[in-house]
Design a protein around this motif. Sequence first.
Motif, short mmCIF file in Angstrom:
data_model
loop_
_atom_site.label_atom_id
_atom_site.label_comp_id
_atom_site.label_asym_id
_atom_site.label_seq_id
_atom_site.Cartn_x
_atom_site.Cartn_y
_atom_site.Cartn_z
N ASP A 328 3.33 -3.79 7.85
CA ASP A 328 3.78 -4.76 6.85
C ASP A 328 3.24 -4.50 5.45
O ASP A 328 3.21 -5.42 4.61
CB ASP A 328 3.44 -6.18 7.28
N GLN A 389 -6.87 -13.59 0.07
CA GLN A 389 -5.58 -14.23 -0.21
C GLN A 389 -4.80 -14.48 1.09
O GLN A 389 -4.14 -15.52 1.23
CB GLN A 389 -4.76 -13.34 -1.14
N LYS A 390 -4.88 -13.54 2.02
CA LYS A 390 -4.19 -13.71 3.30
C LYS A 390 -4.71 -14.96 4.02
O LYS A 390 -3.93 -15.77 4.52
CB LYS A 390 -4.38 -12.48 4.17
N GLN A 394 -1.61 -17.14 0.99
CA GLN A 394 -0.89 -16.77 -0.22
C GLN A 394 -0.07 -15.50 0.01
O GLN A 394 -0.38 -14.68 0.87
CB GLN A 394 -1.89 -16.55 -1.37
N THR A 395 0.99 -15.36 -0.78
CA THR A 395 1.80 -14.16 -0.69
C THR A 395 0.99 -12.95 -1.15
O THR A 395 0.13 -13.05 -2.02
CB THR A 395 3.07 -14.27 -1.54
N ASP A 397 2.66 -9.77 -1.75
CA ASP A 397 3.54 -8.70 -2.24
C ASP A 397 4.36 -9.12 -3.46
O ASP A 397 5.55 -8.82 -3.56
CB ASP A 397 4.47 -8.23 -1.11
N ASP A 398 3.70 -9.82 -4.39
CA ASP A 398 4.40 -10.21 -5.61
C ASP A 398 3.44 -10.13 -6.79
O ASP A 398 2.25 -9.84 -6.62
CB ASP A 398 4.99 -11.62 -5.46
N ALA A 401 0.16 -12.01 -6.55
CA ALA A 401 -0.86 -11.37 -5.71
C ALA A 401 -1.58 -10.27 -6.48
O ALA A 401 -2.80 -10.11 -6.35
CB ALA A 401 -0.21 -10.79 -4.45
N ASP A 450 -0.54 -5.52 -5.95
CA ASP A 450 -0.35 -6.27 -4.71
C ASP A 450 -0.61 -5.38 -3.51
O ASP A 450 -1.08 -4.24 -3.66
CB ASP A 450 1.04 -6.91 -4.68
#
Length: 482
Positions: A328, A389-390, A394-395, A397-398, A401, A450
């Motif tokens: 991922d 962050q994970k 939180q996202t 891949d943006d 991030a 990211d």
Amino acid sequence: MSGGRIPRLLAAAATAGLLLLSSCAQTVGGTAVSIYENPFTVAGLPVTSGPSGPRPGIPDSTITVENAEGTYSDLLATNAIDDLEQFWAEQYPLIFKGSFTPISTLISWDASQDEGSGIRFCGDRTGGIPNAAYCTRDDSIGWDRTILLPALVDAFGPMSVVMVIAHEYGHAIQHQSGLVGDDTPTIVAEQQADCFAGAFIRHVAEDDAPHFTINTSDGLNGVLAATVAVRDVDPNDPESVHGSAFERVTAVQIGFTDGAGACTGIDEDEIDARRASLPQKFSDPDDSGELPVTEDSLDAFTRSFETVLPVADPPIVDYSGADLGCADAKATAPVSYCPSSNTIGVDVADLAEQGMPETPQRGDILPLNVSGDYSAYVLFASRYTLAVQKEAGQTLDDPQAALRSACLSGVITSAMSVESGTTDLEVWLSPGDLDEAVSGLLSDGLAASDVNGTTLPSGFSRVDAFRSGVLGGKQRCDARYS
């Protein structure tokens, strides 16, 4: 880092009697723009990728410059003076009492001549002096057209010359307005001048300068990188009076964001507040501040990260390489984070190479980058922050991030200061580490990327996010990038 580290760069030559090259509210649509506003623009301006440098087809300035030879460097500097004088004719009455008076004398020289020879500037012969400067005794600005200015163009592009000349004109504004006096600390004068230069670069970025244009991605990145290159190199040197790269870039960004009027607020208290608990000097002058990148040192960093930003499920560190075959996320050499396995993958040899201090080559005047061990460790920290962050849901891949990664890396960096009050750490910040981080953020930007290594084109925004974490802590990062 201590446990140590700091890089060493070449400094411009000094000339007696000169204020040397060292080097808050801008309004957009009538609204004040804070340096901590929208990270997806550059201080309220759109991120652009167009040209940076002289405008094609615009006649060169006819301002008189003593000893000029009409070289590309002379034309850049002279056209910059012309645009600066128009800028300050508008700005000066808004900030100071009275009207603006242009500089008295401009001088170009050839620093490739033997020392003790050449035209005089500020009472001294200019042979062997690759510099640009403002002279208070006769209200003059001079520059070396043969070594320094061409080196700036080669390393950072033509707008770096404009930045340098804008800094020197900033000193002229200080002198004319009485903003500084004999009792003003040099570092205050220098960072005010950096700030004034930043305000002028904003003017160029708004497309208001007759001779020049600049984009807000790689063009502005180059200007900031040039500011990094002419920072104080040795924090223990009594002649280190211009400030670190972290401080100087901050001063430029204050001017770019909040305008020339904000620069008058830079004083000793303001600079001390920005320095917070960050290390300023080595307790041992022989300390290089360099901690080789090894599995042992990375283990020590990991334990320190877990103290500063604890997570319930700490990531595993895999030293077999950066490519983990992650389902991922893409690999981001030399260090990656895989969310599905909660693993940080490290190519130790490649990361160690990233953390090697840059060795100036014979004939180099300015370094392209400031590198050292923290160039590597801040990348490692940024991948750890993805695990933080994970866990927060939180996202990864943006753009948010990417900027959270930079901001939280700044939190870790600041916490590693000896005076931060953080206990149970195994490694400590050294003078110069912040400069290495800032240089990397302006060049490849991986520490502000990211989970897939995607970063923003604006180095300004990347550095801004990192500084937010350094000076504002995790609370600031959460508020900005939640």
